[in-house]
Design an enzyme around this catalytic site. Structure first.
Site, PDB file in Angstrom:
ATOM      1  N   CYS A  45      32.101  25.529 -27.811  1.00  0.00           N
ATOM      2  CA  CYS A  45      33.404  26.152 -27.566  1.00  0.00           C
ATOM      3  C   CYS A  45      34.365  25.912 -28.721  1.00  0.00           C
ATOM      4  CB  CYS A  45      34.021  25.599 -26.285  1.00  0.00           C
ATOM      5  SG  CYS A  45      32.884  25.654 -24.908  1.00  0.00           S
ATOM      6  N   ASN A  62      29.199  16.692 -22.586  1.00  0.00           N
ATOM      7  CA  ASN A  62      28.408  17.738 -23.232  1.00  0.00           C
ATOM      8  C   ASN A  62      28.193  17.487 -24.726  1.00  0.00           C
ATOM      9  OD1 ASN A  62      31.277  18.428 -22.571  1.00  0.00           O
ATOM     10  ND2 ASN A  62      30.973  19.906 -24.223  1.00  0.00           N
ATOM     11  N   THR A  67      32.828  26.970 -15.222  1.00  0.00           N
ATOM     12  CA  THR A  67      34.277  27.012 -15.428  1.00  0.00           C
ATOM     13  C   THR A  67      35.002  27.420 -14.149  1.00  0.00           C
ATOM     14  OG1 THR A  67      33.938  27.566 -17.749  1.00  0.00           O
ATOM     15  CG2 THR A  67      36.108  28.054 -16.827  1.00  0.00           C
ATOM     16  N   GLN A 104      26.414  19.126 -17.163  1.00  0.00           N
ATOM     17  CA  GLN A 104      25.383  18.638 -18.078  1.00  0.00           C
ATOM     18  C   GLN A 104      24.392  17.686 -17.415  1.00  0.00           C
ATOM     19  OE1 GLN A 104      24.568  19.589 -21.054  1.00  0.00           O
ATOM     20  NE2 GLN A 104      26.333  20.863 -21.532  1.00  0.00           N
ATOM     21  N   THR A 111      31.230  40.035  -3.538  1.00  0.00           N
ATOM     22  CA  THR A 111      29.790  40.191  -3.309  1.00  0.00           C
ATOM     23  C   THR A 111      29.011  39.311  -4.274  1.00  0.00           C
ATOM     24  OG1 THR A 111      30.168  42.433  -2.540  1.00  0.00           O
ATOM     25  CG2 THR A 111      27.906  41.880  -3.194  1.00  0.00           C
ATOM     26  N   SER A 150      26.349  24.500 -13.438  1.00  0.00           N
ATOM     27  CA  SER A 150      26.245  25.837 -14.021  1.00  0.00           C
ATOM     28  C   SER A 150      24.777  26.184 -14.263  1.00  0.00           C
ATOM     29  CB  SER A 150      27.022  25.877 -15.338  1.00  0.00           C
ATOM     30  OG  SER A 150      26.781  27.118 -15.994  1.00  0.00           O
ATOM     31  N   GLY A 151      24.398  27.412 -13.893  1.00  0.00           N
ATOM     32  CA  GLY A 151      23.002  27.824 -14.020  1.00  0.00           C
ATOM     33  C   GLY A 151      22.463  27.790 -15.433  1.00  0.00           C
ATOM     34  N   HIS A 152      23.255  28.280 -16.391  1.00  0.00           N
ATOM     35  CA  HIS A 152      22.674  28.470 -17.729  1.00  0.00           C
ATOM     36  C   HIS A 152      22.446  27.173 -18.498  1.00  0.00           C
ATOM     37  CE1 HIS A 152      26.173  28.290 -20.661  1.00  0.00           C
ATOM     38  NE2 HIS A 152      26.835  28.405 -19.539  1.00  0.00           N
TER      39      HIS A 152
HETATM   40  C1  LIG Z   1      28.956  24.463 -20.224  1.00  0.00           C
HETATM   41  C2  LIG Z   1      29.861  23.506 -19.532  1.00  0.00           C
HETATM   42  C3  LIG Z   1      30.860  23.961 -18.655  1.00  0.00           C
HETATM   43  C4  LIG Z   1      31.146  25.420 -18.441  1.00  0.00           C
HETATM   44  O1  LIG Z   1      30.132  26.092 -17.756  1.00  0.00           O
HETATM   45  P1  LIG Z   1      30.095  27.701 -17.865  1.00  0.00           P
HETATM   46  O2  LIG Z   1      29.079  28.103 -16.844  1.00  0.00           O
HETATM   47  O3  LIG Z   1      29.672  28.009 -19.258  1.00  0.00           O
HETATM   48  O4  LIG Z   1      31.455  28.190 -17.543  1.00  0.00           O
HETATM   49  C5  LIG Z   1      31.639  23.024 -18.034  1.00  0.00           C
HETATM   50  N1  LIG Z   1      31.454  21.706 -18.234  1.00  0.00           N
HETATM   51  C6  LIG Z   1      30.501  21.226 -19.054  1.00  0.00           C
HETATM   52  C7  LIG Z   1      30.339  19.757 -19.218  1.00  0.00           C
HETATM   53  C8  LIG Z   1      29.675  22.121 -19.732  1.00  0.00           C
HETATM   54  O5  LIG Z   1      28.756  21.645 -20.564  1.00  0.00           O
END
Ligand SMILES: *Cc1c(COP(=O)(O)O)cnc(C)c1O
Length: 386
Positions: free
Chosen positions: A327, A153, A75, A181, A239, A201-203
């Protein structure tokens, strides 16, 4: 609840952290706590670890390490790209985006619209695809940025980012793609695509939550959103989240090694699941482009049921999946993505997203194929009063 007693089919919401990623991070959560900006060796060795991570991310993306900026999440990355594009040129304040973006882009653009910015919203067809001629026509001499996601997503639908990049480049606007994604699931090569900004995004790729990347092309001027110290080459003050950045480097290295596995094994599991469901559940339908799609995602409509009720029942059977995107869960709105594809509220509200990863097993898919059709049939009987 632990991972051993449930089946996690919601990998587009977040993913299991790879144990090898945790192992790589551990020293930076324990003994190696130096500040990467400090000049003595206890700090510079930490800075070195960040630079190694940057090289690993760059290798996966096909870009230069200096083009990789570490952020706090996907985000933040998308927000920074949009803000930068608007700040760079006062004569270019128009934005083009699509109706199917993640809320990180969608809500940001809605907010900008309320503040008086002009936004052009591109629609999609019933398979979730854009009209590229319409996209081309929407770009004006005052367009600051076109922001179009790489992979959706909710449906997994892939947009033709290389073609889109070429159109935008010819028109002289900047291009940001939300590739959160896509990264780790399909090959993305920035040496080929003429992209100015890219978010990840890492997760979403087996790294912990709270770390992301914004790629900024070295020839693209950039205006930072966070202002302060000179971390990240002055492009993102604060940091660094060292351990998570180190983990993201490792996650990108592993993702690169597993791209073939995603394309073949994860896809095979997804297809086995999807075909099994479509065969077992009468009237089940696929949402989205059947061909141009992530290998892990299956978004299915089950007429006559309420997806929120299915989620609850599946949860009781130990299956995690999603209705629309995570979300929007809990809110009464039907998925904006499915609505943009022209589907009715009813179809959108009866749709479920199943998303797999390399940590899912064939055994889990077989178990899910026993449970999901039964749950749906049970709910259909209830809603028909039978
Ligand atoms: C999960 C997601 C995000 C947001 O990533 P976060 O690290 O959770 O803020 C943005 N774009 C897409 C397509 C996502 O699936």
């Amino acid at each position: 609840m632990t991972a051993s007693n449930f089946i996690y089919l919601d990998n587009n919401a977040t993913t299991q952290v790879d144990p090898a990623v945790v192992e790589e991070m551990m020293p930076y959560l324990t003994e190696l706590y130096g500040n990467p900006s400090s000049g003595y060796r206890f700090g510079t060795q930490v800075n070195k670890a960040i630079e190694t991570a940057r090289e690993r991310v760059a290798l996966l993306l096909g870009c230069e390490p200096s083009e990789v900026i570490f952020t706090s999440c996907g985000t933040e990355s998308t927000n920074s790209a949009i803000q930068s594009a608007l700040l760079m040129d006062r004569d270019r304040q128009h934005i083009v985006t699509t109706r199917v973006e993640h809320s990180a882009t969608l809500k940001h653009c809605e907010t900008l619209a309320k503040r008086g910015y002009e936004i052009t919203w591109l629609g999609v067809d019933s398979e979730g695809q854009l009209d590229l001629a319409e996209l081309e026509k929407s770009i004006r001499s005052d367009t600051a940025l076109v922001t179009v996601m790489c992979a959706n997503n909710e449906t997994g639908v892939l947009f033709p980012v290389d073609e889109i990049a070429e159109i935008i480049r010819k028109k002289g606007a900047l291009f940001h793609t939300d590739a959160v994604q896509a990264i780790g699931k399909i090959p993305v090569d920035l040496a080929e695509a003429k992209v100015n900004f890219l978010s990840l995004s890492g997760h979403k790729l087996h790294c912990p939550k709270g770390v992301g990347v914004l790629y900024v092309n070295k020839r693209t001027r950039f205006h930072p959103m966070l202002i302060g110290g000179s971390q990240e080459g002055g492009k993102r003050a604060g940091t660094q989240n060292v351990a998570s950045i180190v983990g993201l480097g490792k996650a990108c290295e592993i993702a690169g090694e597993n791209l073939d596995h995603e394309a073949v094994e994860v896809r095979a599991l997804r297809d086995e699941f999807e075909q099994g469901i479509l065969a077992a559940v009468e009237g089940a339908q696929l949402n989205g482009d059947p061909i141009h799609r992530l290998p892990n995602t299956s978004n299915l409509a089950f007429s006559g049921i309420d997806s929120e009720a299915v989620l609850l029942l599946l949860d009781q059977h130990g299956i995690c999946c999603s209705s629309g995107s995570a979300c929007t869960t809990g809110s009464v709105h039907a998925s904006h993505v499915l609505k943009a594809m022209g589907f009715s509220d009813e179809r959108a509200r009866s749709s479920l997203r199943f998303s797999l990863s390399r940590f899912n097993t064939r055994e889990q898919v077989r178990q899910a194929l026993e449970i999901v059709p039964n749950v749906i049939q049970k709910l259909r009987r209830v809603s028909h009063g039978g």
